[in-house]
Write an enzyme that holds these catalytic residues in place. Structure first.
Site, mmCIF file in Angstrom:
data_model
loop_
_atom_site.group_PDB
_atom_site.id
_atom_site.type_symbol
_atom_site.label_atom_id
_atom_site.label_comp_id
_atom_site.label_asym_id
_atom_site.label_seq_id
_atom_site.Cartn_x
_atom_site.Cartn_y
_atom_site.Cartn_z
ATOM 1 N N GLU A 258 -10.184 5.643 7.091
ATOM 2 C CA GLU A 258 -8.747 5.916 7.173
ATOM 3 C C GLU A 258 -8.289 7.235 6.534
ATOM 4 O O GLU A 258 -7.378 7.881 7.070
ATOM 5 C CB GLU A 258 -7.970 4.765 6.523
ATOM 6 C CG GLU A 258 -8.124 3.447 7.236
ATOM 7 C CD GLU A 258 -7.570 2.303 6.406
ATOM 8 O OE1 GLU A 258 -8.225 1.895 5.428
ATOM 9 O OE2 GLU A 258 -6.469 1.825 6.727
ATOM 10 N N ARG B 78 0.842 -1.205 0.000
ATOM 11 C CA ARG B 78 0.000 0.000 0.000
ATOM 12 C C ARG B 78 0.879 1.258 0.000
ATOM 13 O O ARG B 78 0.520 2.265 -0.595
ATOM 14 C CB ARG B 78 -0.990 0.001 1.173
ATOM 15 C CG ARG B 78 -2.009 1.128 1.121
ATOM 16 C CD ARG B 78 -3.111 0.980 2.161
ATOM 17 N NE ARG B 78 -4.175 0.093 1.730
ATOM 18 C CZ ARG B 78 -5.225 0.465 0.982
ATOM 19 N NH1 ARG B 78 -5.352 1.717 0.595
ATOM 20 N NH2 ARG B 78 -6.134 -0.409 0.633
HETATM 21 N N1 MTE Z 1 -13.021 4.659 14.385
HETATM 22 C C1 MTE Z 1 -13.123 4.297 15.677
HETATM 23 N N2 MTE Z 1 -13.934 5.006 16.493
HETATM 24 N N3 MTE Z 1 -12.410 3.248 16.189
HETATM 25 C C2 MTE Z 1 -11.554 2.515 15.394
HETATM 26 O O1 MTE Z 1 -10.924 1.566 15.873
HETATM 27 N N4 MTE Z 1 -10.600 2.206 13.126
HETATM 28 C C3 MTE Z 1 -10.272 2.841 11.845
HETATM 29 C C4 MTE Z 1 -11.508 3.528 11.262
HETATM 30 N N5 MTE Z 1 -12.165 4.337 12.250
HETATM 31 C C5 MTE Z 1 -11.424 2.883 14.011
HETATM 32 C C6 MTE Z 1 -12.209 3.971 13.539
HETATM 33 C C7 MTE Z 1 -9.746 1.927 10.856
HETATM 34 S S1 MTE Z 1 -8.129 1.495 10.956
HETATM 35 C C8 MTE Z 1 -10.513 1.442 9.829
HETATM 36 S S2 MTE Z 1 -9.849 0.470 8.627
HETATM 37 C C9 MTE Z 1 -11.935 1.734 9.736
HETATM 38 O O2 MTE Z 1 -12.397 2.517 10.812
HETATM 39 C C10 MTE Z 1 -12.686 0.400 9.682
HETATM 40 O O3 MTE Z 1 -14.042 0.552 9.660
HETATM 41 P P1 MTE Z 1 -14.885 0.904 8.347
HETATM 42 O O4 MTE Z 1 -14.407 0.008 7.262
HETATM 43 O O5 MTE Z 1 -16.264 0.654 8.771
HETATM 44 O O6 MTE Z 1 -14.598 2.337 8.034
HETATM 45 N N1 LUZ Z 2 -5.643 -4.783 5.342
HETATM 46 C C1 LUZ Z 2 -5.318 -5.616 4.356
HETATM 47 C C2 LUZ Z 2 -5.776 -3.464 5.146
HETATM 48 O O1 LUZ Z 2 -5.185 -6.803 4.589
HETATM 49 N N2 LUZ Z 2 -5.165 -5.124 3.117
HETATM 50 C C3 LUZ Z 2 -5.283 -3.810 2.814
HETATM 51 O O2 LUZ Z 2 -5.129 -3.400 1.672
HETATM 52 C C4 LUZ Z 2 -5.590 -2.935 3.875
HETATM 53 N N3 LUZ Z 2 -5.699 -1.614 3.662
HETATM 54 C C5 LUZ Z 2 -5.977 -0.817 4.678
HETATM 55 C C6 LUZ Z 2 -6.152 -1.347 5.942
HETATM 56 N N4 LUZ Z 2 -6.058 -2.660 6.165
HETATM 57 MO MO1 MOS Z 3 -7.748 -0.357 9.391
HETATM 58 S S1 MOS Z 3 -5.710 -0.206 9.407
HETATM 59 O O1 MOS Z 3 -7.781 -1.048 7.841
HETATM 60 O O2 MOS Z 3 -7.927 -1.702 10.408
#
Ligand code: MTE
Ligand code: LUZ
Ligand code: MOS
Length: 806
Positions: free
Chosen positions: A725, A310
């Site tokens: 993210e 990534r």
């Molecule tokens: N928001 C909260 N409140 N707590 C979390 O742990 N994780 C983040 C983001 N927002 C997180 C968060 C991460 S790393 C990701 S990948 C996304 O939430 C995952 O959830 P989504 O795919 O529903 O956005």
């Molecule tokens: N996890 C994963 C991830 O396994 N592949 C991805 O591309 C990725 N990208 C963002 C967060 N988690």
């Molecule tokens: Mo988020 S780093 O894709 O859990």
């Protein structure tokens, strides 16, 4: 319609009243054992022996289990199984689990833990990137993405810059530590409750390590108290600890890491070193770019290659490079395996390229925002300048438009000029501004993971339960899925419940990650709803048909909305959704369905570095204005304004929370969150007293977040875009603004600012610049010292008003 409305997060009330149940809040089960672990006493070495005798003599200690008690394979891993669950020979990080203690109480477990004698032969650990590179220690192969002909790119360039940028890792700092509860069942079955983003992986790993089939293991997760990527793979070890005890003892077993243990033994965001060389023309247009990344993977592979991948795919951020080579390698060190963290390699890539662009602007003495604008991908999709270095067309590119709007809304030009004027006359402080874009690719880069299934059950009273593989970690996925399902069935959102995530209901699920959970699981849920609604529409059509008035049965004119059902050709005759479901049950119509979704149109070949890995991009810009104290390195973030294209948000309120939280977490990474290790590989900043995450007083003084109205993203669910993210990387604008402030100290001179830019790091960079700048004479230094002494005496806290631009 409930989609598009800011209804409250489904756990909001429970979160603030303390009623939300986390794993450790689940009531104790009869005969439940409390579990902890003994960690390796050195970062590298060999395990020679374990003496459990003294621990077993402690009252209340029930068992001490080691690798010898494992009946399946003592190796696991999300990509390759290179990680032992319990040390069986080599030790590769301090605190690496060696033995599991099971006791009647947590106190007894803790006493037992201190009594286990672990005998090791210590070796010198490899710590940090320098040591790993010197020792040639790597995990996995080199990865590369190339385009064009660098020789041509260098020939076309008029100037060049080169350098190295180091950034440290980051602790996920979820509030709920890693935790699991395992309950043994009949026929060797095990039920695992886990605080995990990835119930399927916990199920699979528990089965493999315990020597069971996946059909004998269920993993469920009600919610997490935060995860941020830290529970994408690393919920596995605690789940294994509880499951091993449950298997060996036949009793329920629970493990809840202490915060300090959690910080010490779990993986974090990867530290990176970026080495770069860029060639550009007189306007700052990049003609050639070489960018190499070395990441600190820690002891085992975990997700490090995917993270690196990534990084390579985000080395462009939002910019077109005609001739480019992006390469990368994961280094192996004797620390816990580093893992996913919001952004997943993207933040390190964006920091590196934004540093390059900033240095180009400094070199040319140009407005950095202008240099950024010049290098942006062309919004004309047919232009060769709309093609990424890996060959995907950047579609629906609104970055130039967002830049234009945000720079006028934040008054960029005037603020920049005022910062420049300020820096010319200030002796004690420096100001800096930055406008920074983010373009984040949505989809797992591993194509297989871009799939989801959902189970929708409608009950005779018209209420609905939906289950998917998505896990709730505070990000609001449950609320968004409930909204999507409510609209898909035409019912009130209050009649829809999103159920506990469980591998029993949804099989072979992907982790809740990559920001795509609503896209994937919401789409699968909608498909299940469409099937049920189709059956209901047929039944309703037959009911509404009225031969007397000539109304023939037609399912496609049946409407569902807000809990009512009618035929659009005769809307006065209505029934409630509950009446229809009651009827459906009586008439033996199936009121449940499974939906499946796989993201269309994505493919990427990691060997050639070519293809379209992403379904679309979430984009935005942030403006940051900072002030640094030249004598203490102290930072104030005076202003942060962000404008994002997140399509049409399913829940604007939740997305606003995600945006603000993400930006603040990004600012933390580049400013205050400083992971420090000792010579034995011990984490010195292993608690909130020494590891500084942002708190409410660290928020930008002026903090504004806005979304662009974008209707162009029709192909994704409800025309929305993922938001989890991408905002984190908007926080990088603060780091770039610090770099801009440093440039104000010595115009035209490059500073070597690392990340995080803590006060110490800022002060180091200031001092270095002052030393190398001829303008700074002893006389000036004396002048500064005198001025500061006077100021400090006058008031320690009041900002120096004389420093305000006039
Ligand atoms: N928001 C909260 N409140 N707590 C979390 O742990 N994780 C983040 C983001 N927002 C997180 C968060 C991460 S790393 C990701 S990948 C996304 O939430 C995952 O959830 P989504 O795919 O529903 O956005
Ligand atoms: N996890 C994963 C991830 O396994 N592949 C991805 O591309 C990725 N990208 C963002 C967060 N988690
Ligand atoms: Mo988020 S780093 O894709 O859990």
């Amino acid at each position: 319609m409930t989609v598009g409305r800011s209804i409250p997060h489904d756990s909001a009330r429970a979160h603030v009243t303390g009623r939300a149940r986390f794993l450790d809040d689940q009531p104790r089960i009869d005969r439940e054992l409390q579990v902890t672990f003994v960690g390796a006493p050195c970062a590298r070495g060999r395990l020679v022996g374990i003496d459990a005798g003294p621990a077993l003599a402690e009252p209340g200690v029930f068992a001490v289990l080691t690798a010898a008690d494992i009946t399946g394979h003592n190796r696991f891993g999300p990509v390759i199984p290179d990680e032992p669950f319990l040390v069986d020979d080599e030790i590769h990080y301090l605190g690496q689990p060696v033995a599991v203690i099971a006791a009647e109480t947590t106190e007894a477990a803790e006493r037992g833990r201190r009594k286990v004698v672990v005998e090791v032969v210590e070796e010198t650990p490899i710590l940090g990137l320098d040591a790993a590179l010197a020792a040639g220690q790597f995990l996995g192969p080199e990865r590369a993405i190339r385009r064009g002909d660098l020789a041509v790119g260098w020939a076309e360039s008029r100037s060049r810059i080169a350098g190295t940028l180091d950034c440290k890792g980051q602790e996920q700092f979820y509030f709920e530590s890693q935790a699991a509860l395992a309950v043994p069942g009949e026929n060797d079955e095990i039920w695992v409750h886990s605080s995990t983003q990835n119930p399927t992986e916990v199920q699979r790993v528990v089965a493999e390590v315990l020597g069971l089939g996946q059909h004998q293991v269920v993993c469920e997760c009600k919610r997490m108290g935060g995860a941020f990527g830290g529970k994408e793979t690393q919920a596995a070890i605690p789940a294994l600890m509880a499951a091993l005890v449950a298997q060996r003892s036949g009793r329920p077993a629970r493990v809840v890491y202490s915060k300090d243990d959690d910080m010490r033994v779990t993986g974090k965001r990867h530290a990176y070193r970026a080495t770069y060389r860029a060639g550009f023309d007189d306007d700052g247009r990049i003609t050639a770019l070489e960018l190499d990344f070395r990441s600190d993977g820690g002891a085992f592979l975990d997700l490090s290659l995917a993270v690196l991948e990534r990084t390579l795919l985000h080395a462009d951020n939002a910019y077109y490079f005609p001739h480019v080579a992006v390469t990368g390698r994961v280094c192996r060190t004797d620390t816990p395996p580093n893992t996913a963290f919001r952004g997943f390699g993207g933040p390190q890539a964006l920091l590196a390229i934004e540093n390059v662009v900033e240095e180009i602007a400094i070199h040319l003495g140009k407005d950095p925002a202008e240099v950024r604008r010049l290098n942006l991908y062309d919004p004309d999709e047919t232009s060769p300048r709309a093609l990424t270095h890996y060959g995907q067309v950047v579609k629906g590119n609104l970055l130039p438009e967002i830049l234009e709007r945000l720079s006028s809304e934040c008054g960029y030009t005037a603020r920049r000029e005022s910062a420049i004027a300020f820096n010319r006359q200030s002796r004690t402080a420096l100001r800096g501004v930055a406008l920074v874009p983010v373009k984040f690719g949505i989809s797992f880069t591993n194509r297989t993971l871009n799939q989801a299934n959902a189970l929708v059950n409608v009950y005779v009273d018209g209420s609905v339960q939906v289950s998917t593989g998505a896990t709730e970690m505070g990000q609001g996925v449950n609320t968004k899925i409930a909204q999507l399902v409510a609209d898909a069935l035409g019912v009130e959102v209050e009649t829809v419940t999103v159920m506990t995530t469980s591998t029993e209901k949804n099989n072979n699920t992907s982790p809740t990650a990559a920001s795509a959970s609503t896209d994937l699981n919401g789409s699968a849920a909608i498909r299940a709803c469409a099937e049920i609604r189709g059956r209901l529409a047929d039944l309703a059509a037959a009911r509404f048909a009225d031969p007397g008035s000539g109304l023939a049965a037609a399912s496609d004119t049946v409407r569902f909305d807000a809990g009512a059902v009618w035929d659009s050709r005769a809307s006065e005759r209505r029934m409630t959704f509950a009446e229809l479901t009651e009827l459906a049950h009586r008439e033996r119509v199936d009121l449940g369905a499974r939906g499946f979704y796989a993201t269309p149109g994505i493919d990427f070949d990691r060997d050639t570095g070519r293809g379209s890995p992403f379904f679309y991009f979430t984009t935005g810009w942030a403006f940051a204005e900072v002030r640094i104290d030249r004598l203490t390195g102290e930072l104030r973030v005076e202003r942060l304004q962000a404008l994002l294209d997140i399509g049409r948000p399913i829940n604007p309120g939740i997305d606003r929370g995600q945006t603000i939280g993400g930006i603040v977490q990004g600012i933390g990474w580049v400013t205050t969150e400083d992971l420090c290790y000792g010579e034995r590989g011990e984490l010195l900043s292993a608690s909130p007293t020494t590891y500084k995450i942002p708190n409410i007083t660290d928020l930008p003084e002026i903090f504004e977040v806005a979304f662009l109205d974008n209707d162009l993203n029709r192909h994704n669910i409800a025309a929305s875009k993922a938001v989890g993210e991408p905002p984190l990387m908007l926080g990088l604008a603060v780091w770039v603004a610090i770099k801009d402030a440093l440039a104000g100290l010595a115009p035209g001179k490059q500073s070597s600012l690392a990340a995080p830019a803590t006060p110490e790091e800022i002060l180091r960079a200031v001092t270095e610049l002052e030393r190398t700048t001829a303008q700074v004479t002893g006389q000036l230094t004396a002048q500064v010292t005198a001025q500061v002494t006077a100021q400090v005496t006058a008031s320690h806290r009041t900002p120096a008003t004389s420093d305000r631009p006039t």
